[in-house]
Design an enzyme around this catalytic site. Structure first.
Site, mmCIF file in Angstrom:
data_model
loop_
_atom_site.group_PDB
_atom_site.id
_atom_site.type_symbol
_atom_site.label_atom_id
_atom_site.label_comp_id
_atom_site.label_asym_id
_atom_site.label_seq_id
_atom_site.Cartn_x
_atom_site.Cartn_y
_atom_site.Cartn_z
ATOM 1 N N TYR A 127 37.595 51.213 9.846
ATOM 2 C CA TYR A 127 37.726 50.736 8.463
ATOM 3 C C TYR A 127 38.638 49.497 8.427
ATOM 4 C CZ TYR A 127 39.338 50.549 3.645
ATOM 5 O OH TYR A 127 39.667 50.119 2.394
ATOM 6 N N ASP A 145 40.065 60.043 12.840
ATOM 7 C CA ASP A 145 39.725 59.826 11.431
ATOM 8 C C ASP A 145 38.337 60.426 11.226
ATOM 9 O OD1 ASP A 145 38.742 58.824 9.038
ATOM 10 O OD2 ASP A 145 39.764 56.898 9.226
ATOM 11 N N ARG A 202 57.892 66.335 -4.832
ATOM 12 C CA ARG A 202 57.646 65.497 -3.637
ATOM 13 C C ARG A 202 57.718 66.365 -2.389
ATOM 14 N NH1 ARG A 202 61.766 63.285 -1.549
ATOM 15 N NH2 ARG A 202 62.677 62.494 -3.472
ATOM 16 N N LYS A 207 36.524 60.342 -0.087
ATOM 17 C CA LYS A 207 35.122 60.220 0.318
ATOM 18 C C LYS A 207 34.413 61.573 0.217
ATOM 19 C CE LYS A 207 36.113 55.889 1.032
ATOM 20 N NZ LYS A 207 37.538 55.801 1.037
HETATM 21 O O1 P1T Z 1 40.814 54.316 0.651
HETATM 22 P P1 P1T Z 1 41.729 55.340 1.264
HETATM 23 O O2 P1T Z 1 41.612 56.688 0.640
HETATM 24 O O3 P1T Z 1 43.141 54.865 1.380
HETATM 25 O O4 P1T Z 1 41.199 55.593 2.768
HETATM 26 C C1 P1T Z 1 41.141 54.590 3.741
HETATM 27 C C2 P1T Z 1 40.052 54.863 4.723
HETATM 28 C C3 P1T Z 1 40.379 55.457 5.935
HETATM 29 N N1 P1T Z 1 39.434 55.744 6.862
HETATM 30 C C4 P1T Z 1 38.127 55.477 6.647
HETATM 31 C C5 P1T Z 1 37.124 55.802 7.697
HETATM 32 C C6 P1T Z 1 37.737 54.905 5.420
HETATM 33 O O5 P1T Z 1 36.431 54.671 5.243
HETATM 34 C C7 P1T Z 1 38.712 54.582 4.445
HETATM 35 C C8 P1T Z 1 38.345 53.918 3.163
HETATM 36 N N2 P1T Z 1 37.094 53.284 3.198
HETATM 37 C C9 P1T Z 1 36.520 52.575 2.181
HETATM 38 C C10 P1T Z 1 37.091 52.386 0.978
HETATM 39 C C11 P1T Z 1 35.183 52.006 2.492
HETATM 40 O O6 P1T Z 1 34.444 51.632 1.566
HETATM 41 O O7 P1T Z 1 34.842 51.951 3.677
#
Ligand code: P1T
Length: 377
Positions: free
Chosen positions: A102, A173, A50, A198
């Site tokens: 998001y 972000d 961790r 992503k």
């Molecule tokens: O899903 P996660 O890895 O926890 O990330 C969240 C997140 C944060 N910021 C942006 C710009 C994102 O697009 C996302 C996650 N988005 C999707 C799952 C979506 O389909 O838009």
């Protein structure tokens, strides 16, 4: 790693040395929870996974290099990285957030963190005057997405840095652009955040989150929180994100080529009312996109005539799979109003029900255009 290598080279090498004992060129997956010590506190740099793990450490050094920063931290998901970062703040602190983000960001901020005394102003961050007007003495952070999910609007990172007091943390972000297209730390941001699920992972096979920093003090505080809160990336997931990043530059080139061609095709289609893509001259911030981004990526949003038309289109594509998420090599399509942004319904940042979002993959462009054409009336 020499910081003056180009991003394409850093993506393959930064943070990663051949394994000193075996020569393995790929960073091993150190699938271990703990590390043996010779005496209490005497170890080879790692104690407990961790707190630190060599596979994760390689990914953390890699994202720091790609973003032009000094430090990186890796988490179990994008949201885990955001939650950890926000624990820098105290009850009573105020955050300015883009009014198009998001849906899960909205849910975390308003439905979880607001209960701990943080307050949020949802502001159109493409409007510098609106950002300026929202600043208060208790403002501690400005949270930007650029381009935004799903309306593809931009925030001028450098201009927002210039109008914001130096003690206010600017977080970007950078999930939609990736460091191959935009490096916010070099434009004045303090923290870059990624859903590495992503474009960084790139193959829809891992969920992860990353933060990058240039400032020692800020990094040390969040590094403490990473261990204290514990939402870390596992070694296997860290490996997968690193493997994905090796091809980031070539993937982003093709995502951007295909994204532009799909956007141009849709702009000429009678059933499409509006195309939102920063690479089009019709985008209201195309000039800013040209200044701030190297290319425009694979995310394209469109407005159709009606919510029913949007639902119909996303159910009819064959190559574009109907699914949440984005940024993988395969093309995806979705209806934000009922899927990724359902948590913003009837909120001030709700998205239009006639909106369709496409994550344009790296398949052959002719196949992608044929699929979109047959899905529209
Ligand atoms: O899903 P996660 O890895 O926890 O990330 C969240 C997140 C944060 N910021 C942006 C710009 C994102 O697009 C996302 C996650 N988005 C999707 C799952 C979506 O389909 O838009």
């Amino acid at each position: 790693m020499e910081q003056n290598y180009h991003l394409e080279t850093l993506a393959i090498h930064a943070g990663q040395e051949p394994d000193p004992t075996t020569g393995a060129i790929m960073t091993p997956i150190y699938q271990t929870s703990t590390f043996v010590q010779t005496e209490p506190g005497i170890n080879q740099g790692y104690e407990y996974s961790r707190s630190g793990n060599p596979t994760r450490a390689a990914l953390e050094a890699l994202i720091a290099a790609l973003e032009g920063g000094k430090y990186g931290l890796a988490f179990a998901s994008g949201l885990a990285s955001m939650d950890t970062l926000m624990r820098l703040l105290n009850p009573g602190d105020h955050v300015i957030v883009g009014s198009d983000v998001y849906g899960g960001t909205y849910r975390l901020f308003e439905r979880v963190l607001a209960r701990f005394g943080l307050t949020f102003s949802w502001v159109d961050t493409s409007d510098l005057n609106a950002v300026k007007a929202a600043l208060r003495p208790e403002t501690k952070m400005v949270w930007l997405e650029t381009p935004t999910n799903p309306l593809m609007s931009l925030a001028d990172i450098r201009a927002i840095r210039d109008l914001t007091p130096a003690n206010v943390i600017i977080t970007v972000d950078n999930t939609f652009a990736s460091p191959a297209l935009q490096q916010p730390l070099l434009l004045g941001a303090d923290v870059v955040m990624h859903s590495s699920t992503k474009y960084l992972g790139g193959h829809s096979d891992v969920v992860g989150g990353l933060l990058a920093f240039k400032d020692d003090g800020l990094y040390e505080q969040v590094k403490f929180l990473q261990n204290a809160v514990g939402a870390v990336a596992g070694p296997m997931d860290s490996f997968l994100v690193m493997r994905g990043i090796k091809t980031l530059s070539v993937r982003m080139e093709r995502h951007s080529q295909n994204g532009l061609k799909i956007a141009q095709f849709l702009e000429d289609h009678a059933a499409v009312k509006r195309v939102l893509y920063p690479g089009l001259e019709s985008h209201p911030q195309h000039d800013l996109a040209r200044r701030q981004m190297k290319d425009y990526g694979g995310m394209v949003s469109i407005l159709l005539e009606s919510p029913e038309a949007a639902q119909r289109m996303v159910s009819r594509t064959k190559l574009f799979a109907l699914a949440e998420s984005l940024g993988g090599v395969e093309s995806l399509i979705e209806h934000p109003y009922s899927m990724t942004h359902a948590s913003t319904a009837s909120s001030p940042i709700a998205v239009p029900p006639e909106l369709v979002r496409l994550s344009v993959g790296i398949e052959h462009i002719d196949d992608l255009i044929a699929d979109v054409r047959q899905a529209l009336p």
